[in-house]
Design a protein around this motif. Structure first.
Motif, short mmCIF file in Angstrom:
data_model
loop_
_atom_site.label_atom_id
_atom_site.label_comp_id
_atom_site.label_asym_id
_atom_site.label_seq_id
_atom_site.Cartn_x
_atom_site.Cartn_y
_atom_site.Cartn_z
N SER A 106 3.54 -3.81 2.81
CA SER A 106 3.37 -2.65 3.76
C SER A 106 4.14 -3.34 5.73
O SER A 106 4.27 -1.48 6.38
CB SER A 106 1.41 -3.09 3.99
OG SER A 106 1.17 -3.97 4.78
N ARG A 107 4.39 -4.15 5.80
CA ARG A 107 4.76 -3.99 6.29
C ARG A 107 6.52 -4.63 6.81
O ARG A 107 7.50 -4.88 6.97
CB ARG A 107 4.64 -5.61 7.20
CG ARG A 107 3.43 -6.26 7.64
CD ARG A 107 2.84 -7.01 8.44
NE ARG A 107 1.68 -7.47 8.56
CZ ARG A 107 0.57 -6.76 9.65
NH1 ARG A 107 1.76 -6.40 10.84
NH2 ARG A 107 -0.42 -6.77 9.71
N CYS A 108 7.34 -4.62 5.24
CA CYS A 108 8.29 -4.75 4.87
C CYS A 108 9.53 -3.88 4.37
O CYS A 108 8.55 -2.59 3.68
CB CYS A 108 8.85 -5.78 3.92
SG CYS A 108 7.74 -7.19 3.84
N GLU A 109 10.50 -4.14 4.04
CA GLU A 109 12.01 -2.81 3.68
C GLU A 109 11.52 -3.15 1.68
O GLU A 109 10.98 -2.28 1.21
CB GLU A 109 12.56 -2.53 4.10
CG GLU A 109 13.68 -1.72 3.44
CD GLU A 109 15.19 -1.87 4.22
OE1 GLU A 109 16.32 -1.22 3.14
OE2 GLU A 109 15.30 -2.64 5.33
N ARG A 119 -5.94 -15.60 4.52
CA ARG A 119 -6.67 -16.09 3.20
C ARG A 119 -6.25 -17.47 2.69
O ARG A 119 -6.43 -17.08 1.21
CB ARG A 119 -5.78 -15.14 1.70
CG ARG A 119 -5.97 -13.38 2.77
CD ARG A 119 -5.26 -12.88 1.74
NE ARG A 119 -5.62 -11.49 2.01
CZ ARG A 119 -4.84 -10.60 2.82
NH1 ARG A 119 -4.13 -11.02 3.72
NH2 ARG A 119 -5.19 -8.84 3.04
N ASN A 120 -6.04 -18.19 3.17
CA ASN A 120 -6.29 -19.43 2.95
C ASN A 120 -4.77 -19.96 1.52
O ASN A 120 -5.04 -20.55 1.29
CB ASN A 120 -7.55 -20.15 2.48
CG ASN A 120 -7.46 -21.86 2.90
OD1 ASN A 120 -6.87 -22.83 3.31
ND2 ASN A 120 -8.22 -22.60 1.76
N LEU A 121 -3.61 -19.41 2.29
CA LEU A 121 -3.18 -19.57 1.03
C LEU A 121 -1.38 -20.53 1.93
O LEU A 121 -1.56 -19.61 2.85
CB LEU A 121 -2.04 -18.57 0.27
CG LEU A 121 -2.90 -17.18 -0.65
CD1 LEU A 121 -2.71 -16.23 -0.57
CD2 LEU A 121 -3.54 -17.58 -1.38
N GLU A 158 -3.52 -9.36 -2.75
CA GLU A 158 -3.91 -9.24 -1.54
C GLU A 158 -3.17 -8.93 -0.19
O GLU A 158 -2.88 -8.50 0.36
CB GLU A 158 -5.41 -9.73 -0.63
CG GLU A 158 -6.46 -8.88 -1.85
CD GLU A 158 -7.44 -9.27 -1.28
OE1 GLU A 158 -7.67 -10.38 -0.42
OE2 GLU A 158 -8.95 -9.36 -2.20
N ALA A 159 -2.20 -10.46 -0.48
CA ALA A 159 -1.97 -10.84 0.69
C ALA A 159 -0.29 -10.60 -0.17
O ALA A 159 0.61 -10.39 1.27
CB ALA A 159 -1.53 -12.62 0.20
N GLY A 181 -0.56 -20.88 -5.93
CA GLY A 181 -1.21 -19.63 -6.15
C GLY A 181 -0.88 -18.80 -7.22
O GLY A 181 0.28 -19.31 -7.66
N ARG A 182 -1.23 -18.45 -7.95
CA ARG A 182 -0.35 -17.17 -9.54
C ARG A 182 -0.78 -15.81 -8.90
O ARG A 182 -1.67 -15.46 -8.28
CB ARG A 182 -1.05 -17.30 -10.76
CG ARG A 182 -2.25 -17.29 -10.96
CD ARG A 182 -3.15 -17.58 -11.86
NE ARG A 182 -1.98 -17.43 -13.49
CZ ARG A 182 -2.56 -17.09 -14.67
NH1 ARG A 182 -3.53 -18.06 -15.10
NH2 ARG A 182 -1.99 -16.51 -15.65
N LEU A 183 -0.24 -14.84 -9.68
CA LEU A 183 0.07 -13.32 -9.53
C LEU A 183 -0.94 -13.07 -9.09
O LEU A 183 -1.51 -11.99 -9.06
CB LEU A 183 1.14 -12.86 -9.89
CG LEU A 183 1.51 -11.50 -9.71
CD1 LEU A 183 1.94 -11.20 -7.67
CD2 LEU A 183 2.64 -10.63 -10.13
N GLU A 184 -2.25 -12.77 -10.69
CA GLU A 184 -3.03 -12.86 -11.19
C GLU A 184 -4.80 -13.14 -9.84
O GLU A 184 -5.34 -12.40 -9.98
CB GLU A 184 -3.87 -13.54 -12.00
CG GLU A 184 -2.25 -11.87 -13.34
CD GLU A 184 -1.26 -13.20 -13.22
OE1 GLU A 184 -0.68 -12.67 -14.09
OE2 GLU A 184 -0.80 -14.51 -12.82
N ASP A 185 -4.05 -14.14 -8.59
CA ASP A 185 -5.70 -14.03 -7.74
C ASP A 185 -5.25 -13.66 -7.28
O ASP A 185 -4.08 -12.68 -6.39
CB ASP A 185 -5.17 -15.14 -7.19
CG ASP A 185 -4.87 -16.65 -8.03
OD1 ASP A 185 -5.49 -17.26 -9.58
OD2 ASP A 185 -4.31 -17.70 -7.75
N SER A 186 -6.89 -12.65 -7.02
CA SER A 186 -6.85 -11.43 -6.12
C SER A 186 -6.61 -11.95 -4.37
O SER A 186 -6.11 -11.31 -3.45
CB SER A 186 -8.39 -11.30 -5.48
OG SER A 186 -9.33 -12.60 -4.96
N ALA A 187 -6.16 -13.20 -3.84
CA ALA A 187 -5.92 -13.74 -2.38
C ALA A 187 -4.34 -13.28 -2.49
O ALA A 187 -3.85 -12.93 -1.34
CB ALA A 187 -6.33 -14.93 -2.10
#
Length: 317
Positions: free
Chosen positions: A285-288, A242-244, A278-279, A269-275
């Motif tokens: 989804s991969r973490c505890e 996502r180029n972050l 999504e990241a 980047g900021r929390l409100e950014d869609s990228a």
């Protein structure tokens, strides 16, 4: 100066006593006269006071450009109690001074007291000028200065700030004993987290607006799958595709079984950014566990000293 009465100013906790680098960071980062500094005895006590609502915000050191991260701060941010978020940051140039109770020759000094983070930032001076001196730890550089001045012996010195020397009546024996002119310490401003992770902008600390930079988001994550090949790479790929830009990543033991780690990361980047959203969802989804520690304005690095009479900046403790 602010016209706000002192008893109405919000209270900000920092690692005391008066004269520490943490106090310098607080005063440098906040709008002039906008807050009431509150000295506390440790980083832990500062965080506890914030959680208890005894102070409005706290400022704590989180990393030094030479010595790395302040582990106690990372562990407190990732602790089970949670309830805190990073709401800002301040960067300060590190300047250390050798301070004694009175004017003494370096040959007379056999003990140097300072915060444990400091000797590694002054290695060249200590090895070449005070090779025979014993280095003892103190809770803060200001406490080291206060202890040395109180003892009044010619055999002890502290490494601390000129401000601490002025406050406690010490004498600066040698200024600028740090190894590098570009040594910096990063401090983070902490606030109590809101229930949905979003803070009312009007409730933000009154930081200097001229120091505000681009947005930064800090997080910590761990398990499940951390014991499988490629797990961390797949987590990091959520940002890369996502180029972050990740500006920092490091691991810390989770203090469970051997080989159990958590990973701290900062990204542009900021929390409100869609990228970013999504990241984070992909990593989660991969973490505890994945926790956003804060989304806030970064601070530009202080200008390097040029040999002029510009005011010196301070360090971590």
């Amino acid at each position: 100066m602010s016209s706000r009465p002192e008893d109405e100013r919000p209270r900000v906790g920092y690692l005391g006593p008066a004269g520490t680098f943490s106090e310098e960071a607080l005063l440098d980062g906040a709008a002039v006269g906008a807050v009431e500094p509150v000295a506390l005895s440790s980083i832990y006590d500062t965080v506890v006071a914030l959680r208890a609502g005894e102070i409005s915000w706290a400022i704590v050191p989180i990393e030094n450009s030479l010595e790395g991260s302040i582990n106690v701060t990372l562990d407190l941010l990732a602790g089970e109690e949670g309830g805190l978020e990073i709401v800002g940051e301040t960067l300060l140039r590190v300047r250390h001074s050798l301070i004694a109770a009175q004017a003494v020759a370096l040959e007379e000094i056999d003990t140097v007291i300072t915060h444990p983070q400091v000797p590694g930032q002054c290695t060249r001076f200590l090895r070449s000028e005070l090779a025979r001196a014993t280095i003892l730890p103190a809770a803060s550089t200001a406490e080291a200065v206060r202890a040395v001045v109180t003892a009044g012996t010619r055999r002890q010195a502290a490494i601390g700030t000129p401000l601490a020397a002025s406050i406690y009546g010490g004498t600066v024996i040698r200024a600028g004993v740090e190894d590098r002119d570009d040594n910096e310490t990063r401090f983070v401003w902490l606030g109590r987290a809101t229930f949905d992770g979003r803070r009312d902008p009007s409730a933000a600390p009154p930081l200097r607006t001229d120091a505000a930079g681009e947005w930064k988001t800090s997080l910590v994550f761990w398990g499940a799958g951390a014991d499988r090949a490629g797990w961390l790479v797949r987590c990091l790929d959520e940002f890369a595709r996502r180029n972050l830009n990740l500006t920092k990543i490091e691991s810390r033991p989770r203090r469970e079984r051997l080989g159990s780690y958590m990973f701290f990361a900062d990204l542009a980047g900021r929390l409100e950014d869609s990228a970013v959203t999504e990241a984070l969802a992909g990593v989660s989804s991969r973490c505890e566990e994945l926790r956003v520690l804060g989304s806030y304005r970064a601070t530009a690095s202080p200008e390097a000293p040029d040999g002029s009479d510009a005011p010196a900046r301070m360090s971590a403790a």
